[in-house]
Design an enzyme around this catalytic site. Structure first.
Site, PDB file in Angstrom:
ATOM      1  N   CYS A 135     124.905  10.224 -38.433  1.00 46.90           N
ATOM      2  CA  CYS A 135     124.341  11.439 -39.473  1.00 46.90           C
ATOM      3  C   CYS A 135     124.046  12.276 -38.832  1.00 46.90           C
ATOM      4  CB  CYS A 135     123.109  10.760 -40.380  1.00 46.90           C
ATOM      5  SG  CYS A 135     122.248  12.037 -41.177  1.00 46.90           S
ATOM      6  N   CYS A 138     120.657  14.019 -39.851  1.00 42.72           N
ATOM      7  CA  CYS A 138     119.448  13.401 -39.621  1.00 42.72           C
ATOM      8  C   CYS A 138     118.998  13.913 -38.095  1.00 42.72           C
ATOM      9  CB  CYS A 138     119.498  11.979 -39.466  1.00 42.72           C
ATOM     10  SG  CYS A 138     120.440  11.641 -41.121  1.00 42.72           S
ATOM     11  N   ASP A 139     120.272  13.614 -37.150  1.00 40.00           N
ATOM     12  CA  ASP A 139     120.041  13.634 -35.787  1.00 40.00           C
ATOM     13  C   ASP A 139     120.609  14.761 -34.977  1.00 40.00           C
ATOM     14  OD1 ASP A 139     118.811  11.058 -35.976  1.00 40.00           O
ATOM     15  OD2 ASP A 139     120.947  10.155 -36.073  1.00 40.00           O
TER      16      ASP A 139
END
Ligand code: NAP
Length: 315
Positions: A135, A138-139
């Site tokens: 992701c 997200c990261d």
């Protein structure tokens, strides 16, 4: 909850499930949506959604999913957080067994989506959350000014590689063939981006590092040659973002609902499965195009058909 009978239970709160929830609740069906995580499904992890009509610049996946959820709630759809372990669909009243509760309904819409595939190489699992990610939204920010590799050659890999250039110093797309699968428009964006490089005819054979990822072992898919790539000493770490497709989330269904050989649910154009009163919508079903726009369309059709089915049942 145990004795309450819903008109429809929707499994999954991605775009397909949320759209089904909106249509079902708006048609005054008693509607429950069960989701084990955060509403939005895969678009929750998508940085930009610029190919859904009406979603213009800066439309983020999380923003769009939150608005879809609110809209379904405003029409009266109920939401519950639970993980579904099993469904029993042979009787008129369908049973859904979750880890927290048991639920009953006259009809079911399965919109549980698909999960990111893993490479399955040595060191991948051990480094999840420590440099290996599925992701970018997200990261990605953890890799500001660092170097990252993106594995895959499809739409997701190329789109997320472009997104990652907002953070990373350099992004290398690693693809097992010598030509990308992604849509031409996405390819053009990537080829034009000065921060993106390509490593064709390559797969990741091993991911190594004490804690964070420090080394990637690549295998040349033509010659079979192995090459170690070490993090730049001034960085110390590398990011590995994996986008190599998805596996449908159908294991909990057992063998009652018909799927193809890859596990995707087979439906007709009314989203009906082989079991009466059970419908499927979104990425979980066999279909030629897995997009938000086709998922929400599936959800609407499934809800309307579920409504007709319940009406017929009620005489
Ligand atoms: P995909 O289209 O199935 O592409 C998967 C990519 O990973 C392919 O390039 C494939 O290589 C490669 N691959 C598969 N297994 C591999 C392995 N074990 N090791 C290395 N490489 C591997 O999957 P996706 O890109 O995740 O997209 C899934 C669906 O979502 C598609 O329908 C796509 O159109 C849609 N989507 C659309 C958008 C958009 O329109 N903006 C964005 C994201 C996703 P080969 O090419 O050699 O098979």
């Amino acid at each position: 909850m145990k004795n309450h009978i819903y008109d429809v239970i929707i499994l999954g709160a991605g775009p397909a499930g949320l759209s089904a929830g909106l249509y079902a609740a708006r048609a005054k069906m008693k509607t429950l949506i069960i989701e084990k995580g955060i509403a939005g499904g895969l678009i929750f992890t998508t940085s930009e959604v610029d190919n859904y009509p009406g979603s213009m610049e800066n439309a983020t996946g999380p923003g769009l999913s939150e608005r879809m959820k609110q809209q379904a709630e405003e029409f009266g759809a109920e939401f519950v957080t639970d993980e579904v372990l099993k469904v029993s669909v042979k009787e008129d009243i369908k049973m859904v067994e979750g880890t927290m509760n048991e639920y009953k309904a006259r009809s079911l819409i399965i919109a549980a989506g698909a999960l990111p595939k893993t490479i399955g190489c040595e060191g991948e699992k051990e480094h999840i959350g420590q440099g290996v990610s599925y992701c970018a939204t997200c990261d990605g920010s953890f890799f500001s000014s660092l170097e990252v590799f993106v594995v895959g050659g499809g739409d997701a890999a190329v789109e997320e590689a472009v997104f990652l250039t907002k953070f990373a110093r350099k992004v290398t797309i690693v693809h097992r063939r010598d030509a990308l699968r992604a849509a031409k428009s996405l390819q053009e964006k990537a080829f034009k981006n000065e921060k993106i490089e390509f490593r064709f005819n390559s797969v990741v054979e091993e991911i190594k590092g004490e804690g964070a990822v420090e080394t990637i072992v690549f295998k040349d898919t033509v010659s079979g040659e192995l090459t170690e790539y070490n993090a730049d000493p001034k960085d110390g770490i590398i990011g590995v973002f994996i986008f190599i497709g998805y596996t449908p989330n159908t294991k909990f269904l057992g063998n009652v609902i018909k799927t193809d050989s890859s596990g995707y649910i087979m439906t007709d154009e009314k989203m009906a499965t082989n079991v009466e009163g059970v419908f499927a919508a979104g990425d979980i079903r066999v279909k030629p195009l897995r997009q938000v726009v086709t998922a929400v369309s599936d959800g609407a059709v499934a809800a309307v058909e579920a409504e007709k089915y319940v009406e017929r049942m009620n005489g």
